[in-house]
Design an enzyme around this catalytic site. Structure first.
Site, PDB file in Angstrom:
ATOM      1  CD  GLN A 190      -3.143   0.125   0.373  1.00 12.81           C
ATOM      2  OE1 GLN A 190      -3.675  -0.980   0.567  1.00 12.81           O
ATOM      3  NE2 GLN A 190      -3.978   0.978  -0.379  1.00 12.81           N
ATOM      4  CE  LYS A 249      -2.730  -1.153  -3.641  1.00 15.49           C
ATOM      5  NZ  LYS A 249      -3.830  -1.963  -3.447  1.00 15.49           N
ATOM      6  CE  LYS A 275      -5.495  -4.183   2.797  1.00 17.18           C
ATOM      7  NZ  LYS A 275      -5.952  -3.616   1.552  1.00 17.18           N
ATOM      8  CG  ASP A 320      -8.866  -5.651   1.108  1.00 21.77           C
ATOM      9  OD1 ASP A 320      -8.210  -5.066   0.154  1.00 21.77           O
ATOM     10  OD2 ASP A 320      -8.332  -7.094   1.300  1.00 21.77           O
ATOM     11  CB  THR A 322     -10.779  -1.147  -7.010  1.00 17.28           C
ATOM     12  OG1 THR A 322     -10.849  -0.645  -5.913  1.00 17.28           O
ATOM     13  CG2 THR A 322      -9.526  -2.157  -7.204  1.00 17.28           C
ATOM     14  CG  ASN A 348     -15.690  -3.412  -4.725  1.00 13.61           C
ATOM     15  OD1 ASN A 348     -14.680  -3.080  -4.894  1.00 13.61           O
ATOM     16  ND2 ASN A 348     -16.901  -2.754  -4.777  1.00 13.61           N
ATOM     17  CB  SER A 350      -9.908   5.897  -0.466  1.00 13.99           C
ATOM     18  OG  SER A 350     -10.695   4.730  -0.480  1.00 13.99           O
TER      19      SER A 350
HETATM   20  P1  NDP Z   1     -14.497  -9.217  -1.987  1.00 15.03           P
HETATM   21  O1  NDP Z   1     -14.521  -9.832  -0.610  1.00 15.03           O
HETATM   22  O2  NDP Z   1     -15.849  -8.266  -2.185  1.00 15.03           O
HETATM   23  O3  NDP Z   1     -14.333 -10.089  -2.808  1.00 15.03           O
HETATM   24  C1  NDP Z   1     -13.467 -11.282  -2.761  1.00 15.03           C
HETATM   25  C2  NDP Z   1     -13.592 -12.234  -3.905  1.00 15.03           C
HETATM   26  O4  NDP Z   1     -12.651 -13.102  -3.890  1.00 15.03           O
HETATM   27  C3  NDP Z   1     -14.706 -13.329  -3.568  1.00 15.03           C
HETATM   28  O5  NDP Z   1     -15.296 -13.810  -4.870  1.00 15.03           O
HETATM   29  C4  NDP Z   1     -13.992 -14.270  -3.045  1.00 15.03           C
HETATM   30  O6  NDP Z   1     -14.704 -15.520  -3.024  1.00 15.03           O
HETATM   31  C5  NDP Z   1     -12.655 -14.383  -3.559  1.00 15.03           C
HETATM   32  N1  NDP Z   1     -11.726 -14.872  -2.550  1.00 15.03           N
HETATM   33  C6  NDP Z   1     -11.369 -14.254  -1.335  1.00 15.03           C
HETATM   34  N2  NDP Z   1     -10.355 -15.169  -0.919  1.00 15.03           N
HETATM   35  C7  NDP Z   1     -10.127 -16.260  -1.644  1.00 15.03           C
HETATM   36  C8  NDP Z   1      -9.365 -17.312  -1.679  1.00 15.03           C
HETATM   37  N3  NDP Z   1      -8.663 -17.466  -0.326  1.00 15.03           N
HETATM   38  N4  NDP Z   1      -9.247 -18.303  -2.452  1.00 15.03           N
HETATM   39  C9  NDP Z   1     -10.273 -17.805  -3.621  1.00 15.03           C
HETATM   40  N5  NDP Z   1     -10.967 -17.073  -3.822  1.00 15.03           N
HETATM   41  C10 NDP Z   1     -11.133 -16.078  -2.946  1.00 15.03           C
HETATM   42  O7  NDP Z   1     -13.207  -8.510  -2.103  1.00 15.03           O
HETATM   43  P2  NDP Z   1     -12.560  -7.376  -2.955  1.00 15.03           P
HETATM   44  O8  NDP Z   1     -13.121  -7.659  -4.317  1.00 15.03           O
HETATM   45  O9  NDP Z   1     -12.788  -5.958  -2.508  1.00 15.03           O
HETATM   46  O10 NDP Z   1     -11.146  -7.745  -3.173  1.00 15.03           O
HETATM   47  C11 NDP Z   1     -10.461  -8.719  -4.215  1.00 15.03           C
HETATM   48  C12 NDP Z   1      -9.211  -8.315  -4.265  1.00 15.03           C
HETATM   49  O11 NDP Z   1      -8.851  -7.022  -4.658  1.00 15.03           O
HETATM   50  C13 NDP Z   1      -8.318  -8.528  -2.850  1.00 15.03           C
HETATM   51  O12 NDP Z   1      -6.912  -8.894  -3.330  1.00 15.03           O
HETATM   52  C14 NDP Z   1      -8.113  -7.103  -2.199  1.00 15.03           C
HETATM   53  O13 NDP Z   1      -7.017  -6.945  -1.703  1.00 15.03           O
HETATM   54  C15 NDP Z   1      -7.909  -6.495  -3.746  1.00 15.03           C
HETATM   55  N6  NDP Z   1      -8.228  -4.947  -3.716  1.00 15.03           N
HETATM   56  C16 NDP Z   1      -9.298  -4.615  -3.370  1.00 15.03           C
HETATM   57  C17 NDP Z   1      -9.712  -3.341  -3.467  1.00 15.03           C
HETATM   58  C18 NDP Z   1     -11.134  -2.600  -3.011  1.00 15.03           C
HETATM   59  O14 NDP Z   1     -11.196  -1.554  -3.277  1.00 15.03           O
HETATM   60  N7  NDP Z   1     -12.032  -3.552  -2.337  1.00 15.03           N
HETATM   61  C19 NDP Z   1      -8.828  -2.183  -3.807  1.00 15.03           C
HETATM   62  C20 NDP Z   1      -7.422  -2.795  -4.244  1.00 15.03           C
HETATM   63  C21 NDP Z   1      -7.360  -4.000  -4.200  1.00 15.03           C
HETATM   64  P3  NDP Z   1     -15.654 -16.131  -1.660  1.00 15.03           P
HETATM   65  O15 NDP Z   1     -16.760 -15.628  -1.673  1.00 15.03           O
HETATM   66  O16 NDP Z   1     -15.583 -17.467  -1.966  1.00 15.03           O
HETATM   67  O17 NDP Z   1     -14.490 -15.960  -0.578  1.00 15.03           O
HETATM   68  O1  2IT Z   2      -5.982  -2.761  -1.212  1.00 15.57           O
HETATM   69  C1  2IT Z   2      -6.454  -1.368  -1.414  1.00 15.57           C
HETATM   70  O2  2IT Z   2      -5.879  -0.672  -2.144  1.00 15.57           O
HETATM   71  C2  2IT Z   2      -7.657  -1.261  -0.650  1.00 15.57           C
HETATM   72  N1  2IT Z   2      -8.324  -2.321  -0.266  1.00 15.57           N
HETATM   73  C3  2IT Z   2      -8.303  -0.058  -0.944  1.00 15.57           C
HETATM   74  C4  2IT Z   2      -7.740   0.789   0.220  1.00 15.57           C
HETATM   75  C5  2IT Z   2      -8.543   2.052   0.661  1.00 15.57           C
HETATM   76  O3  2IT Z   2      -8.191   2.951   1.403  1.00 15.57           O
HETATM   77  O4  2IT Z   2      -9.273   2.554  -0.205  1.00 15.57           O
END
Ligand code: NDP
Ligand code: 2IT
Length: 445
Positions: A110, A113, A125, A165, A208, A239, A376
């Site tokens: 982070q 980034k 985090k 997250d 994102t 998400n 954010s």
């Molecule tokens: P969500 O909780 O909305 O969704 C996570 C997704 O990933 C779900 O489909 C979940 O499936 C799957 N998943 C999670 N853990 C695992 C695992 N161990 N093995 C397989 N599938 C898995 O999270 P986000 O979409 O917000 O985040 C997804 C990724 O993006 C993460 O790496 C996060 O750090 C990154 N990210 C998120 C940001 C944000 O703004 N939200 C910003 C930047 C990066 P299930 O429902 O089965 O757990």
């Molecule tokens: O991994 C990431 O960049 C996030 N989960 C978003 C962090 C934020 O402060 O919006």
């Protein structure tokens, strides 16, 4: 041994039991050789030793009562990694796998980034080993309230601003915000990803995924290519995955897969994203439910199989290390020529090396998924101004920020990388240099 190797050896020695953290430090430090050669002053300032040590790690007990009246105990954390260029900023993850190593890896990523966005935000985090899956809204609320009962003393709009997250979306942010307000009597921008009725920014939910596709588009358009007609494999259905799929389709791509931790769906006609939103966002269901209304779709158990589906472009949007060497080889064998990382560190070091060796386009997560934290930061700006910008304005700024990230990453790749398309080195070097300069200016802290 040069300075990088010595610093890396020391980090490995000190953090022996933190594999994910060591993985990201190995990648970042390993790509800074030319930067450090140009800046011998960093060694005397022990800059690498300092930047790899979090400014503060907080860990706390989170007791709560489930719907059956049983007591539950989880472990909460906040890793405040770097405040060199702004207040600590980064998401909260609620997932049973959460531990100190995972949060230190995420906090370390982070820092760079956030620097790449060009906005004044430090790196952090946090989260807990709590699993929101299968919990009632009331259970999630009680957990969030208990979590905030500890966290509130460590955060603030000019100090540390958490967000979502994995496992933390608008529902959780709402409960966390309500409890912070109750404890402090402050109505301020202490969290981002808030609902738009109480200070959230328009487009933050989409940012994102949209940002990931904007960066992908930027890389392609500089090479006379586009997303039009390309077959795209997406993992995850949360998400990031949902809004990446939506924007990729808007730009003409055919998104053929989405997944969760149980399995993946393949729809040769292209994924029906509103149907996925209905399943995941409205019902909090499983991706396998998708096949019920979609005869053209197949469901396969196991999430790794998604990487065996032939595609042009892969957008991993689930979690860390979801693409190992075997999956990378399978992608390459089936014709994949671009990988843009939506999740944080979804490719193992071996997978990244395989992509680089094959010479495909590879956009590393700290550049590719920076759109979320960038918006954010714009939410923080709007809260400070006590104003809200229109969706069009925020979306336009997101496009500009992703274009700016592409420019800085490319310029740094040309200067410090093995090739102008060495975006791993480019993103690390560009992100690092701003933080390093700020650290040098601020003395030994
Ligand atoms: P969500 O909780 O909305 O969704 C996570 C997704 O990933 C779900 O489909 C979940 O499936 C799957 N998943 C999670 N853990 C695992 C695992 N161990 N093995 C397989 N599938 C898995 O999270 P986000 O979409 O917000 O985040 C997804 C990724 O993006 C993460 O790496 C996060 O750090 C990154 N990210 C998120 C940001 C944000 O703004 N939200 C910003 C930047 C990066 P299930 O429902 O089965 O757990
Ligand atoms: O991994 C990431 O960049 C996030 N989960 C978003 C962090 C934020 O402060 O919006």
């Amino acid at each position: 041994m040069d300075y990088i190797d010595r610093a890396l050896a020391a980090v490995k020695e000190k953090n022996r039991y933190e594999p994910e953290f060591l993985q990201t430090v190995t990648e970042v430090l390993g790509s800074l050789r030319r930067v450090v050669e140009q800046h011998p002053e960093y060694e005397k300032a022990k800059l690498l030793e300092r930047i790899t040590e979090p400014e503060r790690v907080i860990s706390f007990r989170v007791p709560w009562v489930d719907d059956k009246g049983e007591y539950q105990i989880n472990r909460g954390y906040r890793v405040q990694f770097s405040s060199s260029i702004g207040p600590y900023k980064g998401g909260l993850r609620f997932h049973p796998s959460v531990d100190r190593s995972i949060l230190k890896f995420l906090g370390f990523e982070q820092i760079f980034k956030n620097s790449l966005t060009g906005l004044p935000i430090g790196g952090a985090k946090g989260g807990a080993d709590f699993d929101p899956k299968g919990k009632s809204d009331d259970e999630v609320m009680r957990f969030c309230q208990s979590f905030m009962n500890e966290l509130y003393r460590h955060i603030g709009p000019d100090c540390d601003v958490p967000a979502g997250d994995i496992g933390v979306g608008s529902r959780e942010v709402g409960y966390l915000y309500g409890q912070y307000k109750r404890l402090t009597r402050q109505y301020c921008g202490v969290l981002t990803g808030k609902g738009t009725t109480y200070g959230g920014s328009l487009i933050r939910t989409e940012a994102t995924g949209y940002g990931l596709v904007y960066l992908t588009h930027e890389i392609l358009s500089h090479r006379g290519k586009s997303l039009e007609g390309k077959r795209v494999v997406i993992s995850g259905s949360g998400n990031v995955a949902i809004y990446a799929a939506k924007k990729a389709q808007e730009l003409g791509a055919v998104v053929v897969t989405m997944s969760d931790s149980n399995g993946y769906v393949y729809d040769k006609d292209g994924i029906d994203v509103p149907a996925v939103q209905q399943i995941k966002e409205v019902h909090r269901g499983r991706i396998k439910e998708y096949v019920a209304g979609h005869p053209s779709a197949e469901y396969h158990e196991g999430c790794k199989g998604v990487w065996s589906v032939p595609c042009d472009i892969a957008l991993p949007c689930a979690t860390q290390n979801e693409i190992d060497l075997e999956s990378a080889q399978s992608l390459l064998k089936n014709g994949c020529w671009m990988v843009s990382e939506g999740a944080n560190m979804p490719s193992t070091l071996e997978a990244v090396a395989a992509f680089q060796k094959a010479g495909i386009l590879f956009a590393p997560s700290k550049a590719a998924n920076a759109g979320g934290v960038a918006i954010s930061a714009l939410e923080m700006s709007q809260n400070s101004l006590r104003l809200s910008w229109s969706a069009e304005e925020v979306d336009q700024r997101l496009k500009e920020i992703m274009a700016h990230i592409y420019e800085s990453m490319s310029a740094a790749a040309a200067e410090y990388g093995d090739s102008p398309e060495d975006f791993v080195t480019g993103a690390n070097a560009a992100g690092f240099l701003k933080v390093a300069e700020a650290m040098m200016a601020q003395g030994l802290v």
